[in-house]
Design an enzyme around this catalytic site. Structure first.
Site: not given
Length: 177
Positions: A29, A154
């Site tokens: 991803e 993050s």
């Protein structure tokens, strides 16, 4: 999950292998999958360029510089993703890709609002009792790109991965904020 149980045929990656499966999926991803994502990014950049031309913002040398910078960074992301295709097992490549595209996409959203000027703050409002407010494509880009540096791991998590797994730095102490 501690204490989780599943039937043997439902295990993905074998017993105790779930973490490595999850990390592989996140690596995809964050990394090579951005090649397809970049088609959408190029389309969005084209819309921002069109808006800059339409608003006259393209005449501002700072805006022109920002547009060219966005284009060059998009090309860099493409080259980085292509380079990583042949480097399976490079622990840092997906994290680097995620850092590149997350920040790039946010900057593109900010640039989109910049080229639109004050008109970016408002949109077509339906004054019916439902008071619906529809976002145009560039407003949507700006607002929803805010999450790009959070989901999929993050930016802070990506930097930690690079520090520990690529650079071999010691693990961050627990409880450090």
């Amino acid at each position: 999950f501690d204490g989780a149980s599943a039937r043997g045929e439902h295990l993905v990656g074998g017993e105790g292998g779930g973490w490595s499966v999850a990390m592989s999926l996140l690596g995809f991803e964050r990394g090579v999958s951005t090649l397809a994502q970049q088609i959408g990014f190029a389309r969005e950049l084209g819309r921002v360029v069109e808006a800059a031309v339409a608003s006259g913002a393209v005449l501002d040398p700072v805006v022109r510089d920002r547009l060219v910078r966005q284009w060059a960074e998009l090309r860099t992301m493409r080259w980085n993703a292509l380079r990583t295709l042949g480097r399976a097992g490079d622990a840092g490549a997906p994290s680097v890709a995620k850092l590149l595209w997350g920040g790039w996409h946010q900057r593109l959203g900010e640039l989109a609002m910049s080229v639109r000027g004050a008109a970016a703050a408002v949109g077509p409002v339906d004054w019916s009792p439902s008071l619906s407010y529809e976002l145009d494509l560039l407003q949507h880009l700006f607002l929803f790109s805010r999450a790009d540096t959070i989901y999929g791991g993050s930016d802070q998590v990506q930097r930690t991965i690079i520090a520990e797994r690529v650079l071999g730095l010691p693990r961050e102490p627990k409880g450090v904020v």
